[in-house]
Write an enzyme that holds these catalytic residues in place. Structure first.
Site, short mmCIF file in Angstrom:
data_model
loop_
_atom_site.label_atom_id
_atom_site.label_comp_id
_atom_site.label_asym_id
_atom_site.label_seq_id
_atom_site.Cartn_x
_atom_site.Cartn_y
_atom_site.Cartn_z
CE LYS A 158 -4.12 1.79 2.34
NZ LYS A 158 -4.94 2.02 1.15
N1 PMP Z 1 -7.60 -2.16 -2.92
C1 PMP Z 1 -7.06 -0.93 -2.94
C2 PMP Z 1 -6.34 -0.46 -4.14
C3 PMP Z 1 -7.19 -0.11 -1.82
O1 PMP Z 1 -6.69 1.12 -1.82
C4 PMP Z 1 -7.91 -0.56 -0.70
C5 PMP Z 1 -8.11 0.33 0.49
N2 PMP Z 1 -7.01 0.29 1.34
C6 PMP Z 1 -8.42 -1.85 -0.72
C7 PMP Z 1 -8.25 -2.63 -1.86
C8 PMP Z 1 -9.15 -2.42 0.46
O2 PMP Z 1 -8.24 -2.64 1.49
P1 PMP Z 1 -8.69 -2.57 3.01
O3 PMP Z 1 -9.88 -3.40 3.13
O4 PMP Z 1 -7.53 -3.13 3.76
O5 PMP Z 1 -8.95 -1.15 3.32
#
Ligand code: PMP
Length: 305
Positions: A158
């Site tokens: 991320k």
């Molecule tokens: N995919 C992307 C590209 C994201 O930015 C996010 C948000 N963080 C998610 C999936 C979902 O991840 P999470 O459930 O950990 O927030």
């Protein structure tokens, strides 16, 4: 309307007034996207305010930093504590946490060993994809932009730079009048939403795209897979071609910001009945039940502030 900012931010070890938590224009991250971050929700529950999967999110922060060989000068416990501190400093008025670690000032080369600066901000997010979408669902489109190919930019981190892709997908979707964009992987198979993972329902079973499909392995995705399996719903991780978005019985996207948002159409084709279906509803109840006390917190996901 001017954005109203919360008062306090944690920055490099200290709580500071919002206006003082600044960074130099020559910081490495600003030029090259060299940051890693998290987005974490806070909820009010009958037992008081909680941070959802705080430790798991910050573990992913360190995992993202590891991928980029970025040293974070604090431990996991210190970042967890900083998250709690910033919520308290802002008098519990915010519902979203944003830890970010970034290459700071100390060299202009791509491989420069700059210090890593760390901040934890917080703000009031409310409903990310707009009011009422949790009930009514959104209209989505498949983007003309694909996600990055394997071994180019690691989708499993991320990292700030990854979100250039997300911006292209999300901005194109909004420009065309859709609520959110869905991206294909470089294989042409389904990947994920601009900032959300995808679930399709066929004959009562949940299908979701695998981590090899250039997606972020979301913690909400993991939460939904776990809740589904615990409640007797079959979950299958598999590659899926684009057209299955049009053919599935139900479709939703999920993420920390989007929570669990039904999708009622894709590329102007109605999905199922055009209304959130029974599996989507059931999973919404189980997911939001974690925060209203109806779903037991079996895994210790609700962490006290
Ligand atoms: N995919 C992307 C590209 C994201 O930015 C996010 C948000 N963080 C998610 C999936 C979902 O991840 P999470 O459930 O950990 O927030």
């Amino acid at each position: 309307m001017a954005q109203k900012y919360p008062e306090w931010i944690w920055h490099n070890g200290k709580i500071k007034p919002w206006a003082e938590a600044t960074t130099h224009v020559m910081s490495h991250a600003l030029h090259y996207g060299s940051s890693v971050f998290e987005g974490i929700r806070c909820y009010d529950t009958p037992d008081g305010p909680v941070i959802f999967r705080l430790n798991d999110h910050n573990k992913r922060l360190f995992a993202s930093a590891k991928i980029y060989d970025m040293a974070i000068p604090y431990g996991l416990d210190e970042i967890n504590a900083a998250c709690r501190e910033v919520i308290k400093a802002n008098d519990y008025t915010t519902d979203y946490l944003r830890p970010v670690a970034y290459r700071g000032l100390g060299g202009f080369g791509l491989s420069a060993d700059t210090p890593t600066d760390v901040a934890v901000a917080t703000w009031k997010m409310g409903q990310y994809l707009g009011a009422e979408v949790l009930e009514a669902g959104i209209d989505a489109c498949v983007s003309s932009w694909q996600r990055f190919a394997p071994n180019t930019i690691p989708a499993g981190a991320k990292a700030g730079g990854n979100y250039l892709s997300g911006q292209l997908v999300a901005r194109e979707a909004r420009r065309l009048g859709f609520g959110e964009g869905i991206a294909l992987a470089s294989t042409g198979l389904l990947s994920e939403g601009a900032g959300e993972n995808l679930f399709l329902v066929f004959d009562g079973a949940l299908h979701t795209t695998p981590v090899s499909a250039a997606l972020l392995n979301g913690l909400t995705r993991n939460t939904i897979i776990t809740l589904a399996r615990d409640n007797g719903i079959e979950v299958i991780e598999r590659d899926l071609p684009r057209e299955y978005l049009y053919l599935c019985d139900e479709l939703f996207m999920c993420g920390t910001a989007a929570e669990l948002t039904p999708i009622r159409s894709v590329d102007a084709r109605q999905v199922g009945t055009g209304k959130p279906g029974p599996v989507t509803r059931k999973l919404q109840d189980l997911f939001f039940g974690l925060f209203n006390g109806k779903t037991p917190d079996k895994y210790g996901w609700l962490e006290r502030v």
